[in-house]
Design a protein around this motif. Structure first.
Motif, PDB file in Angstrom:
ATOM      1  N   ALA B  12     -30.457 -22.380 -92.147  1.00 32.56           N
ATOM      2  CA  ALA B  12     -29.368 -22.204 -91.184  1.00 32.56           C
ATOM      3  C   ALA B  12     -29.888 -21.652 -89.860  1.00 32.56           C
ATOM      4  N   ILE B  13     -30.816 -20.701 -89.951  1.00 31.82           N
ATOM      5  CA  ILE B  13     -31.378 -20.125 -88.716  1.00 31.82           C
ATOM      6  C   ILE B  13     -32.132 -21.205 -87.946  1.00 31.82           C
ATOM      7  N   LEU B  14     -32.913 -22.005 -88.678  1.00 37.44           N
ATOM      8  CA  LEU B  14     -33.641 -23.097 -88.011  1.00 37.44           C
ATOM      9  C   LEU B  14     -32.669 -24.040 -87.305  1.00 37.44           C
ATOM     10  N   LYS B  15     -31.620 -24.410 -88.012  1.00 41.68           N
ATOM     11  CA  LYS B  15     -30.630 -25.343 -87.454  1.00 41.68           C
ATOM     12  C   LYS B  15     -30.006 -24.788 -86.176  1.00 41.68           C
ATOM     13  N   LEU B  16     -29.590 -23.524 -86.233  1.00 36.74           N
ATOM     14  CA  LEU B  16     -28.936 -22.925 -85.071  1.00 36.74           C
ATOM     15  C   LEU B  16     -29.899 -22.711 -83.918  1.00 36.74           C
ATOM     16  N   SER B  17     -31.154 -22.377 -84.229  1.00 35.50           N
ATOM     17  CA  SER B  17     -32.077 -22.159 -83.115  1.00 35.50           C
ATOM     18  C   SER B  17     -32.561 -23.468 -82.511  1.00 35.50           C
ATOM     19  N   GLN B  18     -32.388 -24.574 -83.273  1.00 36.80           N
ATOM     20  CA  GLN B  18     -32.732 -25.877 -82.685  1.00 36.80           C
ATOM     21  C   GLN B  18     -31.645 -26.332 -81.713  1.00 36.80           C
ATOM     22  N   LYS B  19     -30.408 -25.879 -81.968  1.00 38.61           N
ATOM     23  CA  LYS B  19     -29.292 -26.252 -81.095  1.00 38.61           C
ATOM     24  C   LYS B  19     -29.445 -25.638 -79.717  1.00 38.61           C
ATOM     25  N   ASP B  21     -31.879 -22.393 -77.625  1.00 40.15           N
ATOM     26  CA  ASP B  21     -32.925 -21.404 -77.867  1.00 40.15           C
ATOM     27  C   ASP B  21     -32.449 -19.996 -77.589  1.00 40.15           C
ATOM     28  N   GLY B  22     -33.325 -19.051 -77.842  1.00 43.78           N
ATOM     29  CA  GLY B  22     -32.933 -17.650 -77.858  1.00 43.78           C
ATOM     30  C   GLY B  22     -32.599 -17.272 -79.278  1.00 43.78           C
ATOM     31  N   PRO B  23     -32.316 -15.992 -79.509  1.00 45.24           N
ATOM     32  CA  PRO B  23     -32.071 -15.526 -80.870  1.00 45.24           C
ATOM     33  C   PRO B  23     -30.738 -16.039 -81.405  1.00 45.24           C
ATOM     34  N   VAL B  24     -30.632 -16.099 -82.732  1.00 48.44           N
ATOM     35  CA  VAL B  24     -29.397 -16.525 -83.389  1.00 48.44           C
ATOM     36  C   VAL B  24     -28.570 -15.281 -83.703  1.00 48.44           C
ATOM     37  N   SER B  25     -27.287 -15.326 -83.423  1.00 48.51           N
ATOM     38  CA  SER B  25     -26.438 -14.154 -83.630  1.00 48.51           C
ATOM     39  C   SER B  25     -25.927 -14.076 -85.065  1.00 48.51           C
ATOM     40  N   THR B  26     -25.634 -12.851 -85.469  1.00 45.75           N
ATOM     41  CA  THR B  26     -25.098 -12.599 -86.803  1.00 45.75           C
ATOM     42  C   THR B  26     -23.823 -13.414 -87.032  1.00 45.75           C
ATOM     43  N   GLY B  27     -22.961 -13.424 -86.051  1.00 46.06           N
ATOM     44  CA  GLY B  27     -21.691 -14.137 -86.178  1.00 46.06           C
ATOM     45  C   GLY B  27     -21.878 -15.624 -86.371  1.00 46.06           C
ATOM     46  N   LYS B  57     -31.569  -5.234 -84.411  1.00 48.93           N
ATOM     47  CA  LYS B  57     -30.155  -4.868 -84.460  1.00 48.93           C
ATOM     48  C   LYS B  57     -29.459  -5.171 -83.135  1.00 48.93           C
ATOM     49  N   TYR B  58     -28.271  -5.700 -83.226  1.00 51.30           N
ATOM     50  CA  TYR B  58     -27.423  -5.989 -82.069  1.00 51.30           C
ATOM     51  C   TYR B  58     -28.044  -7.010 -81.109  1.00 51.30           C
ATOM     52  N   TYR B  59     -29.141  -7.606 -81.538  1.00 54.96           N
ATOM     53  CA  TYR B  59     -29.772  -8.598 -80.653  1.00 54.96           C
ATOM     54  C   TYR B  59     -29.704  -9.983 -81.291  1.00 54.96           C
ATOM     55  N   GLY B  60     -30.268 -10.096 -82.496  1.00 57.99           N
ATOM     56  CA  GLY B  60     -30.254 -11.396 -83.158  1.00 57.99           C
ATOM     57  C   GLY B  60     -31.503 -11.620 -83.970  1.00 57.99           C
ATOM     58  N   VAL B  61     -31.667 -12.832 -84.468  1.00 55.12           N
ATOM     59  CA  VAL B  61     -32.776 -13.130 -85.364  1.00 55.12           C
ATOM     60  C   VAL B  61     -33.518 -14.378 -84.898  1.00 55.12           C
ATOM     61  N   GLN B  62     -34.814 -14.386 -85.137  1.00 55.84           N
ATOM     62  CA  GLN B  62     -35.646 -15.561 -84.853  1.00 55.84           C
ATOM     63  C   GLN B  62     -36.615 -15.745 -86.011  1.00 55.84           C
ATOM     64  N   LEU B  63     -36.938 -16.972 -86.341  1.00 53.00           N
ATOM     65  CA  LEU B  63     -37.869 -17.229 -87.433  1.00 53.00           C
ATOM     66  C   LEU B  63     -39.299 -16.936 -87.005  1.00 53.00           C
ATOM     67  N   THR B  64     -40.092 -16.420 -87.935  1.00 59.40           N
ATOM     68  CA  THR B  64     -41.532 -16.322 -87.705  1.00 59.40           C
ATOM     69  C   THR B  64     -42.144 -17.699 -87.993  1.00 59.40           C
ATOM     70  N   ALA B  65     -43.442 -17.822 -87.758  1.00 58.17           N
ATOM     71  CA  ALA B  65     -44.119 -19.095 -88.044  1.00 58.17           C
ATOM     72  C   ALA B  65     -43.927 -19.458 -89.515  1.00 58.17           C
TER      73      ALA B  65
END
Lengths: 222, 222
Positions: B12-19, B21-27, B57-65
DNA sequence: ACCGTTTTTTAGGCAAGCCTAAAAAACAAA
DNA sequence: TTTGTTTTTTAGGCTTGCCTAAAAAACGGT
């Protein structure tokens, strides 16, 4: 519908109750599932609550009709996937168990039936184990252990009772696969080992008592 | 190695970050995973601990390699299984998602590669989505939305942006599948609907703006 | 810069599925 | 039948993955 863990317990109970009748003990199940007795007791309660099994404390467990249905469907899925993996993807027969163990839990009403059709409705899996049909009926076959076979009567190998990679690889090296034609030339009284003729390779070899107890055969027909 | 749940979050994170760029939000993740924000926060901590993602926290998430690698492998497995289900088992393209969702979690080093070979190394799945190769490389294709296509230029349908059964079944009824040749005859200014010619059936039809935004096409080549 | 709204995190709880240690029941044998 | 051994269950605890309610942080508009 049911969790993978529940399904695995159902399958184990079916397997053990097919070996000998009467209830299955907590200890036997713990050994089969490679877990502890308390974990088994936990799960048996849950299965009992869900009407998949009848469980009585200090007595043992038996599957209900629904439990048998679910467990049989699992065995069907497991063995069909094993056929797929060997016949279509070219895996060796000692490599497919773990994959099938995962694939069998994939839930979908039509998937099994389509897979069955795609594979040509096989009745036995790569190890010679019977595959129940969509209604839960098991194909019958008059098979016996090689160890119980008379000297002189030609037989065909139709299954293995030991599914370990070690044994299957031994068979591969020896040239004995499903369909191999054997005739017992001599039974050594001392250690119950057998001298047999392997028709396909036109050569004779010695099989230990242990091996003879792990091979299923049926009478060869012309 | 990783649990199904962890894998689903990675995908899901990959999918959203492909849409974007920048971090993916919790929401956004909670919506994608059909769960609640606290559950997402929980999981992001776990993924972060396992070095699969960087979470602030309060920023978002990004995948590592490593997170990208795992997620990409999942997408690969998912799409290869979809090809298997449609091409080998004859399932309709609107029926395969849920099964592939389960099959993609089957763990085995060789299984994917053998499946890939068995299917003839397909580069796109039944919906036209790209299948990353064993090294995680994505096949490139110059595709655009039908809604962004000029009047008069002949195009081929190569994908769908809406994977819902409702949309796919609408396409089936209308006779538009992957490979269909379309030419926009007229764009209606009022509602942005399109009058198009469907070459295969030699007939004209009207497609709503919504449909035009859900179809990927590329220029038709002789 | 402040205040109300939205988003996110924290706190606390629950079920599944496992575990170890201790208690209880069943079994076996003298 | 009494005692020692084995088997099984109970008790209590752990992790994963989810939840709701409440607190905290960030955002947006004036």
């Amino acid at each position: 519908m049911y969790t993978s863990s529940e399904e695995n317990y159902l399958k184990a109970i079916l397997k053990l109750s097919q070996k000998e009748d009467g209830p299955v003990s907590t200890g036997a199940l713990a050994a089969e599932m490679q877990t502890t007795a308390p974990s088994v007791t936990d799960m048996l309660r849950r299965l009992s609550e869900k009407q998949l099994a009848t469980y009585e404390k200090y007595y043992g467990v038996q599957l209900t009709a629904e439990g048998v249905r679910v467990a049989t469907a699992l065995v069907r899925r497991h063995r069909l996937w094993e056929v797929f993996l060997t016949q279509k993807l070219g895996f060796a027969w000692d490599a497919v168990h773990d994959m099938a163990e995962q694939l069998e839990h994939v839930q979908h009403p039509e998937l099994v039936e389509r897979l069955d059709a795609f594979l040509g409705y096989p009745r036995f899996d790569p190890h010679g184990d019977p595959i129940p049909d969509a209604k839960g009926q098991w194909p019958q076959r008059q098979r016996q252990l090689l160890s119980a076979t008379a000297v002189g009567s030609p037989v065909v190998v139709v299954g293995v009772d030991d599914h370990s990679a070690a044994f299957l690889q031994y068979l591969d090296r020896t040239g004995i696969g499903l369909g191999a034609h054997l005739t017992i030339l001599e039974r050594i009284e001392y250690d119950h080992s057998l001298n047999v003729r392997l028709l396909e390779q036109n050569r004779d070899l010695t099989l230990s008592d242990k091996v003879a107890h792990s091979l299923f055969v049926e009478p060869a027909r012309e």
